[in-house]
Design a protein around this motif. Sequence first.
Motif, PDB file in Angstrom:
ATOM      1  N   VAL A 187       7.537   8.586   6.966  1.00 49.89           N
ATOM      2  CA  VAL A 187       6.696   8.059   5.826  1.00 49.89           C
ATOM      3  C   VAL A 187       6.198   6.540   6.175  1.00 49.89           C
ATOM      4  N   ALA A 188       7.316   5.699   6.639  1.00 50.39           N
ATOM      5  CA  ALA A 188       6.906   4.153   6.962  1.00 50.39           C
ATOM      6  C   ALA A 188       5.550   4.051   7.502  1.00 50.39           C
ATOM      7  N   PRO A 233       1.775  -1.332   7.017  1.00 50.35           N
ATOM      8  CA  PRO A 233       0.532  -1.403   8.141  1.00 50.35           C
ATOM      9  C   PRO A 233       1.043  -1.923   9.352  1.00 50.35           C
ATOM     10  N   GLY A 234       0.848  -0.786  10.337  1.00 48.97           N
ATOM     11  CA  GLY A 234       1.361  -1.317  11.792  1.00 48.97           C
ATOM     12  C   GLY A 234       2.420  -0.653  12.157  1.00 48.97           C
ATOM     13  N   ILE A 235       3.284  -0.174  11.225  1.00 48.10           N
ATOM     14  CA  ILE A 235       4.552   0.318  11.845  1.00 48.10           C
ATOM     15  C   ILE A 235       4.346   1.610  12.629  1.00 48.10           C
ATOM     16  N   PRO A 236       4.804   1.566  14.234  1.00 49.00           N
ATOM     17  CA  PRO A 236       4.541   2.815  14.827  1.00 49.00           C
ATOM     18  C   PRO A 236       5.141   4.137  14.388  1.00 49.00           C
ATOM     19  N   ALA A 237       4.200   5.278  14.664  1.00 44.60           N
ATOM     20  CA  ALA A 237       4.811   6.711  14.104  1.00 44.60           C
ATOM     21  C   ALA A 237       5.763   6.890  15.041  1.00 44.60           C
ATOM     22  N   GLN A 291       0.790  -1.220   0.084  1.00 39.18           N
ATOM     23  CA  GLN A 291      -0.081   0.147   0.035  1.00 39.18           C
ATOM     24  C   GLN A 291       0.859   1.141   0.019  1.00 39.18           C
ATOM     25  N   ILE A 292       0.912   1.806  -1.150  1.00 34.26           N
ATOM     26  CA  ILE A 292       1.700   3.126  -1.410  1.00 34.26           C
ATOM     27  C   ILE A 292       0.668   4.261  -1.101  1.00 34.26           C
ATOM     28  N   PRO A 293       0.907   5.324  -0.204  1.00 37.51           N
ATOM     29  CA  PRO A 293      -0.005   6.369  -0.137  1.00 37.51           C
ATOM     30  C   PRO A 293       0.341   7.394  -1.249  1.00 37.51           C
ATOM     31  N   GLY A 294      -0.678   8.404  -1.391  1.00 39.39           N
ATOM     32  CA  GLY A 294      -0.493   9.285  -2.153  1.00 39.39           C
ATOM     33  C   GLY A 294       0.677  10.173  -2.078  1.00 39.39           C
ATOM     34  N   ALA A 295       1.371  11.097  -2.978  1.00 44.33           N
ATOM     35  CA  ALA A 295       2.347  11.861  -2.780  1.00 44.33           C
ATOM     36  C   ALA A 295       1.896  12.785  -1.756  1.00 44.33           C
ATOM     37  N   ALA A 296       0.627  13.451  -1.952  1.00 45.36           N
ATOM     38  CA  ALA A 296       0.485  14.658  -1.026  1.00 45.36           C
ATOM     39  C   ALA A 296       0.417  14.241   0.357  1.00 45.36           C
ATOM     40  N   VAL A 297      -0.161  12.899   0.735  1.00 45.21           N
ATOM     41  CA  VAL A 297      -0.161  12.557   2.029  1.00 45.21           C
ATOM     42  C   VAL A 297       1.506  12.223   2.422  1.00 45.21           C
ATOM     43  N   LEU A 298       2.297  11.912   2.023  1.00 46.61           N
ATOM     44  CA  LEU A 298       3.709  11.787   2.100  1.00 46.61           C
ATOM     45  C   LEU A 298       4.146  12.919   2.429  1.00 46.61           C
ATOM     46  N   ALA A 299       4.179  13.972   1.576  1.00 46.39           N
ATOM     47  CA  ALA A 299       4.571  15.338   1.593  1.00 46.39           C
ATOM     48  C   ALA A 299       4.159  15.994   2.865  1.00 46.39           C
ATOM     49  N   ALA A 300       2.713  15.801   3.086  1.00 47.10           N
ATOM     50  CA  ALA A 300       2.159  16.329   4.399  1.00 47.10           C
ATOM     51  C   ALA A 300       3.127  16.061   5.637  1.00 47.10           C
TER      52      ALA A 300
END
Length: 391
Positions: A98-99, A104-108, A4-13
């Motif tokens: 980003v991870a 899925p499930g990697i802690p922030a 699952q790769i998030p959109g570029a906007a989500v990653l940039a944010a």
Amino acid sequence: MPRQIPGAAVLAAALVLGATPAQATPADPLHLPAPTGRHHVGVTTLHLVDPARADPWPDAAGSPRELVVSVFYPATAVRDHPVAPHLSPGTAAGFGAVAPFYLPGIPATGVDWAATRTHAHTDAPARAVRAPVVLYSPGLADPRSLGTVVAEELASRGAVVVTVDHPGETSAVEFPGGRVRTIALPGDPRTSPALYRSLVDTRLADTRFVLDQVESLARGHNPDAEGHPLPPGLDRALDVRHLSIHGQGLGGTTATEALHEDPRLDAAVNLDGYLDYPPDTAGTPGDLLPAARDGVTKPLLLVGSEGFRDERLDRSWSALLAHNGPAARTQVDGAAHWGLTDLGALVPQLQARGLVTAADRERLVGNLPPRWAVTLLRGHVVDFLARWAGC
């Protein structure tokens, strides 16, 4: 499950907001398993610039394509050469931000990704004996460092391994001087066949260029853009008559297609990589990559994880195998997609600390004990390349 790769906007944010993880205690880093071969392992980092090719991604504005690679090799004396970090500080900060969006499930929070050390000694003198060379291409968004467990194993057994980042589509790549480039794709490759084709084409061009630089290095030239001094003996440690490649996810796709296209490569291992493009129309199969459509004429091992198997993977792999070329398929039962990377060793440690749930661990890497997971991954890659690529 599929990546699952998030959109570029989500990653940039995430990166703009500074969503870097909280730090674990310095005495409590995650650990990588030690390699089992008889040689010490050295590592050096090279910044490679291709003046003949413009970078395709929006953040680079058509500037020359730049790559960062790590070269793992059998070393001689390692005293006074510190072990390298698994992730450099800039890469660790970017990956930590980003991870959680694509793993899925990697802690922030709660993980100091910069604290983990490898078993490779920075710029140690190389064993000046010609050795086969293996390239590694990581999965989409993954840094090249997630292939360290296999790279160190191969180097400890006498091979040279070049792990390659693909900037612009990697979570974070740190360049010399501390400059960090983060993921900047202009869309979602899962739903854009044109973007997916651009990804594959860019990676194949990156692979050809890295092979060119390996050949230049073996001739005694220093390809590093800054002229960073090379480890003593490294130029004499490369046997460019024996070149191979392996990769995970999109890196496995890259490895298979590179084997099909580049006559310099002797063999390849594909870990969980699709061999087709996303479909132009929902509900219809996508076009096969040339390797799957035409078959391969050189040894190829397709290694699948039980948790990633789906109709698309089966279709594209079966198409290649139907040509009855020198290709074989195997499956790692009990493993999930990222279990075929260093995360197979790291995620169980996060679970033991209460940072990853049992369910998320199973989705990420499967339920194999980490020692088994690492042994199986190393065994498939090392044994195959030992047989077919002289490793």
